[in-house]
Design an enzyme around this catalytic site. Structure first.
Site, PDB file in Angstrom:
ATOM      1  N   LYS A 176      -6.053   5.915  32.007  1.00  0.00           N
ATOM      2  CA  LYS A 176      -5.503   6.868  31.046  1.00  0.00           C
ATOM      3  C   LYS A 176      -4.781   6.130  29.920  1.00  0.00           C
ATOM      4  O   LYS A 176      -3.834   5.393  30.171  1.00  0.00           O
ATOM      5  CB  LYS A 176      -4.520   7.812  31.741  1.00  0.00           C
ATOM      6  N   GLY A 211       5.348  14.909  32.975  1.00  0.00           N
ATOM      7  CA  GLY A 211       4.491  15.589  33.935  1.00  0.00           C
ATOM      8  C   GLY A 211       3.017  15.638  33.558  1.00  0.00           C
ATOM      9  O   GLY A 211       2.222  16.296  34.239  1.00  0.00           O
ATOM     10  N   THR A 212       2.646  14.932  32.502  1.00  0.00           N
ATOM     11  CA  THR A 212       1.218  14.965  32.105  1.00  0.00           C
ATOM     12  C   THR A 212       0.323  14.357  33.183  1.00  0.00           C
ATOM     13  O   THR A 212      -0.768  14.864  33.442  1.00  0.00           O
ATOM     14  CB  THR A 212       0.968  14.213  30.784  1.00  0.00           C
ATOM     15  N   CYS A 214       0.835  14.132  36.469  1.00  0.00           N
ATOM     16  CA  CYS A 214       0.759  15.040  37.623  1.00  0.00           C
ATOM     17  C   CYS A 214      -0.166  16.202  37.290  1.00  0.00           C
ATOM     18  O   CYS A 214      -1.000  16.619  38.113  1.00  0.00           O
ATOM     19  CB  CYS A 214       2.142  15.588  37.956  1.00  0.00           C
TER      20      CYS A 214
HETATM   21  O1  PXL Z   1       4.677  11.784  36.668  1.00  0.00           O
HETATM   22  C1  PXL Z   1       5.115  10.989  37.699  1.00  0.00           C
HETATM   23  C2  PXL Z   1       5.985  11.705  38.669  1.00  0.00           C
HETATM   24  C3  PXL Z   1       5.519  11.975  39.912  1.00  0.00           C
HETATM   25  N1  PXL Z   1       6.249  12.593  40.865  1.00  0.00           N
HETATM   26  C4  PXL Z   1       7.499  12.986  40.613  1.00  0.00           C
HETATM   27  C5  PXL Z   1       8.025  12.767  39.361  1.00  0.00           C
HETATM   28  C6  PXL Z   1       7.261  12.114  38.352  1.00  0.00           C
HETATM   29  C7  PXL Z   1       7.802  11.887  37.042  1.00  0.00           C
HETATM   30  O2  PXL Z   1       8.872  12.251  36.694  1.00  0.00           O
HETATM   31  O3  PXL Z   1       9.258  13.181  39.124  1.00  0.00           O
HETATM   32  C8  PXL Z   1       8.294  13.664  41.658  1.00  0.00           C
END
Ligand code: PXL
Length: 267
Positions: A176, A211-212, A214
């Site tokens: 990515k 959060g992109t 995830c």
């Molecule tokens: O985007 C990665 C990520 C994954 N999981 C948790 C997160 C983050 C980014 O902040 O908080 C729990």
């Protein structure tokens, strides 16, 4: 219920109290894309758009208990794996999912967008076992660099590193490019055979991108669960992420969350 049942998607990931990333982003994404969301929570973070204030990591046995509860009853069509919390959770989960028949999308989360570390060195070493069983691994550029120790100075070099990782673990890899600085966001999908496909879009303005990663990985898992072929699942998932960025509500004083709720249609 009318029509086909929704694809059952299990997210194994960490909780983000501010709702932007992790499990919360996954549930929103899976739901908006017509899936049925289930979770196995590996860790809980006290977090907001400015950073991570505290983390509680669950024991691997408790993570697997959640996985068993879901798989042993409702079952799943695809699994998304995000933040793991520990090397033992990575290894135990890989063993449990070794015989899983559906798609497995593994986002090798190392660092939050705020810069907070979400995986220690031992956990990153444990990623290898999960990459071995994954259908798709979705590293960003810093993660691809950490996993391959290869140069990533050009699209060609990024493609070579992704191909090396794909070959080593017999998995597809989506490298990515969103973490670069370029005016275009170039993602490269490489199959274990080395066959590559490039996805190239203009970078969207704004810094609300918490959060992109995830969101992208859970969107791909959901679309695989719907029966889409991997390249088309990636194409549609990228569109979902872009529409969510365009609808970001601008909450918080830092790198803000996406607007999953606004994406009613991919048409
Ligand atoms: O985007 C990665 C990520 C994954 N999981 C948790 C997160 C983050 C980014 O902040 O908080 C729990």
């Amino acid at each position: 219920m009318s029509g086909k049942p929704p694809p059952r998607i299990l997210s194994v990931a960490g909780s983000d109290s501010s709702g932007g990333a992790g499990i919360q982003a996954d549930i929103k994404t899976i739901t908006m894309l017509g899936g049925y969301a289930m979770t196995a929570i590996t860790a809980v973070t006290a977090q907001n758009t400015r950073g991570v204030q505290a983390v509680e990591i669950f024991a691997p046995e408790f993570v697997i208990a959640q996985v068993e509860s879901c798989l042993g009853d409702i079952g799943a069509d695809a699994v998304k794996i995000g933040m793991l919390g520990s090397a033992r959770t990575a290894l135990t989960l890989a063993k449990r999912l070794d015989s899983f028949a559906g798609g497995i999308v593994f986002d090798p989360v190392m660092v939050a967008s705020s810069g907070a570390e979400l995986a220690d060195t031992a956990t990153i070493a444990g990623f290898a076992t999960l990459m071995d069983i994954a259908t798709l691994v979705t590293p960003n550029l810093p993660e691809l660099g950490a996993l391959t120790a290869m140069p990533l100075g050009s699209v060609d070099e990024i493609g070579e590193a992704a191909a090396a990782l794909a070959r080593r673990h017999d998995t597809s890899v989506l490298a990515k490019g969103g973490h670069g600085e370029d005016a275009r966001v170039v993602d490269i999908l490489v199959a274990p055979s080395g066959e590559a496909m490039v996805f190239d879009d203009a970078r969207l303005p704004g810094e609300h991108t918490h959060g992109t990663g995830c969101t992208l990985s859970s969107a791909i898992a959901t679309l695989l669960g719907h029966g889409q072929a991997l390249p088309h699942a990636v194409r549609l998932a990228r569109r979902f992420v872009r529409a969510s960025i365009e609808n970001a509500p601008g909450f918080g004083g830092g790198n803000g969350p996406l607007g999953h709720q606004a994406v009613r249609s991919l048409a």
